[in-house]
Motif scaffolding. Structure first.
Motif, PDB file in Angstrom:
ATOM      1  N   LYS A  99       0.851  -1.183   0.000  1.00 58.38           N
ATOM      2  CA  LYS A  99       0.000   0.000   0.000  1.00 58.38           C
ATOM      3  C   LYS A  99       0.891   1.238   0.000  1.00 58.38           C
ATOM      4  CE  LYS A  99      -3.582   2.100   2.881  1.00 58.38           C
ATOM      5  NZ  LYS A  99      -4.516   2.611   1.990  1.00 58.38           N
ATOM      6  N   SER A 100       0.537   2.214  -0.805  1.00 55.65           N
ATOM      7  CA  SER A 100       1.281   3.463  -0.844  1.00 55.65           C
ATOM      8  C   SER A 100       0.940   4.303   0.383  1.00 55.65           C
ATOM      9  CB  SER A 100       0.928   4.252  -2.111  1.00 55.65           C
ATOM     10  OG  SER A 100       1.562   5.508  -2.082  1.00 55.65           O
ATOM     11  N   TYR A 101       1.951   4.920   0.946  1.00 58.13           N
ATOM     12  CA  TYR A 101       1.752   5.784   2.104  1.00 58.13           C
ATOM     13  C   TYR A 101       1.765   7.258   1.735  1.00 58.13           C
ATOM     14  CZ  TYR A 101       2.230   1.557   4.766  1.00 58.13           C
ATOM     15  OH  TYR A 101       2.028   0.297   5.265  1.00 58.13           O
ATOM     16  N   VAL A 102       1.725   7.564   0.446  1.00 59.08           N
ATOM     17  CA  VAL A 102       1.698   8.948  -0.013  1.00 59.08           C
ATOM     18  C   VAL A 102       0.287   9.489   0.178  1.00 59.08           C
ATOM     19  CG1 VAL A 102       2.002  10.481  -1.973  1.00 59.08           C
ATOM     20  CG2 VAL A 102       3.552   8.551  -1.657  1.00 59.08           C
ATOM     21  N   ARG A 103       0.194  10.570   0.906  1.00 58.14           N
ATOM     22  CA  ARG A 103      -1.087  11.213   1.213  1.00 58.14           C
ATOM     23  C   ARG A 103      -1.108  12.614   0.606  1.00 58.14           C
ATOM     24  NH1 ARG A 103      -2.175   6.725   1.947  1.00 58.14           N
ATOM     25  NH2 ARG A 103      -2.348   5.628   3.906  1.00 58.14           N
ATOM     26  N   ALA A 104      -2.241  13.284   0.738  1.00 58.37           N
ATOM     27  CA  ALA A 104      -2.397  14.635   0.192  1.00 58.37           C
ATOM     28  C   ALA A 104      -1.344  15.582   0.758  1.00 58.37           C
ATOM     29  CB  ALA A 104      -3.799  15.159   0.474  1.00 58.37           C
ATOM     30  N   ARG A 105      -1.019  15.449   2.034  1.00 62.12           N
ATOM     31  CA  ARG A 105      -0.009  16.340   2.623  1.00 62.12           C
ATOM     32  C   ARG A 105       1.366  16.123   1.988  1.00 62.12           C
ATOM     33  NH1 ARG A 105       3.035  13.777   6.784  1.00 62.12           N
ATOM     34  NH2 ARG A 105       2.162  11.758   7.305  1.00 62.12           N
ATOM     35  N   HIS A 106       1.660  14.873   1.573  1.00 65.83           N
ATOM     36  CA  HIS A 106       2.920  14.605   0.897  1.00 65.83           C
ATOM     37  C   HIS A 106       2.955  15.285  -0.474  1.00 65.83           C
ATOM     38  CE1 HIS A 106       2.673  10.967   3.576  1.00 65.83           C
ATOM     39  NE2 HIS A 106       3.798  11.536   3.960  1.00 65.83           N
ATOM     40  N   VAL A 107       1.827  15.225  -1.175  1.00 66.42           N
ATOM     41  CA  VAL A 107       1.736  15.867  -2.488  1.00 66.42           C
ATOM     42  C   VAL A 107       1.909  17.375  -2.345  1.00 66.42           C
ATOM     43  CG1 VAL A 107       0.218  16.310  -4.465  1.00 66.42           C
ATOM     44  CG2 VAL A 107       0.311  14.027  -3.435  1.00 66.42           C
ATOM     45  N   LEU A 108       1.271  17.971  -1.354  1.00 66.37           N
ATOM     46  CA  LEU A 108       1.403  19.402  -1.095  1.00 66.37           C
ATOM     47  C   LEU A 108       2.849  19.762  -0.755  1.00 66.37           C
ATOM     48  CD1 LEU A 108       0.038  22.148  -0.806  1.00 66.37           C
ATOM     49  CD2 LEU A 108      -0.450  21.565   1.569  1.00 66.37           C
ATOM     50  N   HIS A 109       3.480  18.943   0.069  1.00 66.14           N
ATOM     51  CA  HIS A 109       4.889  19.145   0.428  1.00 66.14           C
ATOM     52  C   HIS A 109       5.768  19.124  -0.826  1.00 66.14           C
ATOM     53  CE1 HIS A 109       8.508  18.874   2.865  1.00 66.14           C
ATOM     54  NE2 HIS A 109       8.839  17.758   2.263  1.00 66.14           N
ATOM     55  N   TYR A 110       5.509  18.178  -1.727  1.00 65.86           N
ATOM     56  CA  TYR A 110       6.296  18.082  -2.947  1.00 65.86           C
ATOM     57  C   TYR A 110       6.022  19.263  -3.873  1.00 65.86           C
ATOM     58  CZ  TYR A 110       8.994  16.202  -6.700  1.00 65.86           C
ATOM     59  OH  TYR A 110       9.957  16.055  -7.670  1.00 65.86           O
ATOM     60  N   LEU A 111       4.785  19.710  -3.946  1.00 64.47           N
ATOM     61  CA  LEU A 111       4.471  20.884  -4.766  1.00 64.47           C
ATOM     62  C   LEU A 111       5.210  22.117  -4.263  1.00 64.47           C
ATOM     63  CD1 LEU A 111       0.649  20.440  -5.408  1.00 64.47           C
ATOM     64  CD2 LEU A 111       2.497  20.291  -7.092  1.00 64.47           C
ATOM     65  N   MET A 112       5.278  22.302  -2.960  1.00 63.50           N
ATOM     66  CA  MET A 112       6.014  23.434  -2.387  1.00 63.50           C
ATOM     67  C   MET A 112       7.501  23.310  -2.720  1.00 63.50           C
ATOM     68  SD  MET A 112       3.746  25.346  -1.240  1.00 63.50           S
ATOM     69  CE  MET A 112       4.779  26.548  -0.468  1.00 63.50           C
ATOM     70  N   PHE A 113       8.034  22.112  -2.627  1.00 64.41           N
ATOM     71  CA  PHE A 113       9.425  21.865  -2.994  1.00 64.41           C
ATOM     72  C   PHE A 113       9.665  22.239  -4.454  1.00 64.41           C
ATOM     73  CE2 PHE A 113      12.290  18.825  -5.096  1.00 64.41           C
ATOM     74  CZ  PHE A 113      13.481  19.176  -4.488  1.00 64.41           C
ATOM     75  N   THR A 114       8.748  21.838  -5.325  1.00 62.25           N
ATOM     76  CA  THR A 114       8.878  22.128  -6.748  1.00 62.25           C
ATOM     77  C   THR A 114       8.822  23.626  -7.025  1.00 62.25           C
ATOM     78  OG1 THR A 114       7.835  20.009  -7.227  1.00 62.25           O
ATOM     79  CG2 THR A 114       7.953  21.573  -9.026  1.00 62.25           C
ATOM     80  N   LEU A 115       7.949  24.336  -6.342  1.00 63.61           N
ATOM     81  CA  LEU A 115       7.893  25.790  -6.500  1.00 63.61           C
ATOM     82  C   LEU A 115       9.202  26.443  -6.080  1.00 63.61           C
ATOM     83  CD1 LEU A 115       4.261  26.571  -5.321  1.00 63.61           C
ATOM     84  CD2 LEU A 115       5.192  26.791  -7.640  1.00 63.61           C
TER      85      LEU A 115
END
Length: 126
Positions: A99-115
């Motif tokens: 099971k993947s443990y990637v959650r919405a908060r992880h996606v948001l964290h990665y988006l901030m990193f990308t910005l």
């Protein structure tokens, strides 16, 4: 290491991972595209955790504070910023019922990193 400073494994080089969930395949494809754009490296798997780092390159990565999947992307960005040579080698990966443990908060964290990466890239061009 065949003359490279950073060698990363690739689950997609010359093959397709067995049973890789569609969600993982899509997120990896998007992430790899972003990292290619940011770094200029022609890689196929930016999120593979299999890494071999040369003694010359190691000091560039010791200050990275991320301890999650963002680390893989930051390593590639630091390598690019320091003109390190990056190579890939195929690795085999077979997915089961994990099971993947990637959650919405992880996606948001990665988006901030990308910005932040985009801002760093733009500032270097100025």
């Amino acid at each position: 290491m065949d003359g490279v400073d950073l060698l990363i494994g690739s689950r997609f080089l010359n093959m397709t991972p067995q049973n890789m969930p569609l969600q993982r395949r899509l997120s990896n494809g998007i992430t790899t595209w972003l990292i290619r754009f940011m770094t200029g490296y022609h890689i196929t798997d930016s999120q593979c955790g299999f890494r071999v780092i040369s003694k010359k390159a190691a000091p560039f990565f010791t200050g990275i504070s991320y301890n999650d999947y963002v680390y893989e992307s930051e390593v590639l960005c630091k390598a690019s910023e320091n003109d390190l040579v990056v190579g890939e080698r195929p690795i085999q990966c077979i997915y089961g019922n994990e099971k993947s443990y990637v959650r919405a908060r992880h996606v948001l964290h990665y988006l901030m990193f990308t910005l932040r990466l985009l801002v760093r890239k733009l500032l270097r061009r100025i």
